[in-house]
Design a protein around this motif. Sequence first.
Motif, mmCIF file in Angstrom:
data_model
loop_
_atom_site.group_PDB
_atom_site.id
_atom_site.type_symbol
_atom_site.label_atom_id
_atom_site.label_comp_id
_atom_site.label_asym_id
_atom_site.label_seq_id
_atom_site.Cartn_x
_atom_site.Cartn_y
_atom_site.Cartn_z
ATOM 1 N N TRP A 166 0.832 -1.208 0.000
ATOM 2 C CA TRP A 166 0.000 0.000 0.000
ATOM 3 C C TRP A 166 0.865 1.257 0.000
ATOM 4 C CZ3 TRP A 166 -0.183 3.345 4.361
ATOM 5 C CH2 TRP A 166 -1.074 4.427 4.218
ATOM 6 N N THR A 193 -4.858 0.781 4.763
ATOM 7 C CA THR A 193 -4.319 -0.484 4.263
ATOM 8 C C THR A 193 -5.429 -1.513 4.082
ATOM 9 O OG1 THR A 193 -2.192 -0.077 5.357
ATOM 10 C CG2 THR A 193 -2.694 -2.352 4.737
ATOM 11 N N TYR A 200 -7.370 -0.657 1.102
ATOM 12 C CA TYR A 200 -6.614 -1.052 -0.085
ATOM 13 C C TYR A 200 -6.797 -2.546 -0.360
ATOM 14 C CZ TYR A 200 -2.513 -2.452 -2.818
ATOM 15 O OH TYR A 200 -1.683 -2.999 -3.769
#
Length: 382
Positions: free
Chosen positions: A84, A149, A152
């Motif tokens: 990420w 994160t 993502y």
Amino acid sequence: MSRRGDNIRRRADGRWEGRYRIVSENGEKRYRSIYGKSYGEVKEKLISIAYAEHRPISDYHDRPAAGKEGVPDNINFCSLMEEWLGKIERTRKYSTYVKYKNLYQCHIQNLFSNDKFTQITNNHIQNKISVLDISDSTRQSVLAIIKQTLRYAEDRYGYPMISITSKAVVQNPHSVEIMNRTEQAKLMQFLHNNMDISKAGIFLCLSTGLRLGEVCALKWEDIDIEQKILHVNRTVQRIESKDGFQKTVLLETPPKSFFSNREIPISDGLLLLLTNFRKTGQGYVLRTSKPMEPRTYQNHFKRYLQSINAPSYNFHTLRHTFATNCIDNGMDIKSLSEILGHSDVQITLNRYVHPSMDTKRKYINALLADYGQLCGQNPGCA
């Protein structure tokens, strides 16, 4: 009503219900339900079931995962966060990437280095970061990049976003320092005695709420003398160098956020004070051809405080003090929020505006005076 993308709904009895699909040996598809007291609790249970029974995410997640390969069961959480971070480096400001990378390396990497991605739950995260000896602000930043994160992972691999508890930080008025009236008076007198452009810049921050990086990057072209408006278009900070030839570099970037890019009206007196120090060909307000080093200017401010025997305040104290003075003088919160460059007036109320004891006393006295008038009109009032 269920939330978009999830097979989770709130029942009439107040409980949350989550449904997931099972397939029998003869190929028949059926649904089972689980229950919880909150949306987040049910979602975590669904995720646990999916991985415990090796079910595909689409069995309990309404949104299709077409074209997404799924997160491998053995992927390391830190590996995913580094993936990420690579995306952040390519798509965001370099200064933003450096900030996120430092948060990861200082506070996350060691804690989660041995954790598989499938181990990550809200409780797991909260237990991990509870051991960190960091400020509330840093803790919120750590949680924020963990959430990014996970988002993502959802967008890239189809992994459903788990609910992460992020308790609102209640600002303690005594934890945010402002200069009291006596200290402000001493500083004003010191700044106006043998005034130079460095002292004028401090007075400018106390009069407009500019951040340290914003005043250090301020150019004369940012000041509209005719309209008497100061435009905040950039900031400067010293960060890790990209090329490796030197450890750090002084980097000019757009302001902190979209809302930080703003216009601030300035008074006739302040404008005259600043223009008295303008030199021919001078690009920046505090220096001639390049921005002022923020650490150097912070040290200037510290020396000024020593000269008046004041506490060693952080430079940001000028911004806190400005905001508080504006409220004390009757400025409405919306106007102040825009001057400070906040995205929400609630930030201005909770984080920067802390009424002084003198202000509180003024309102209490006004209330008692009002009570006195009522008593004067009522002969029976003691």
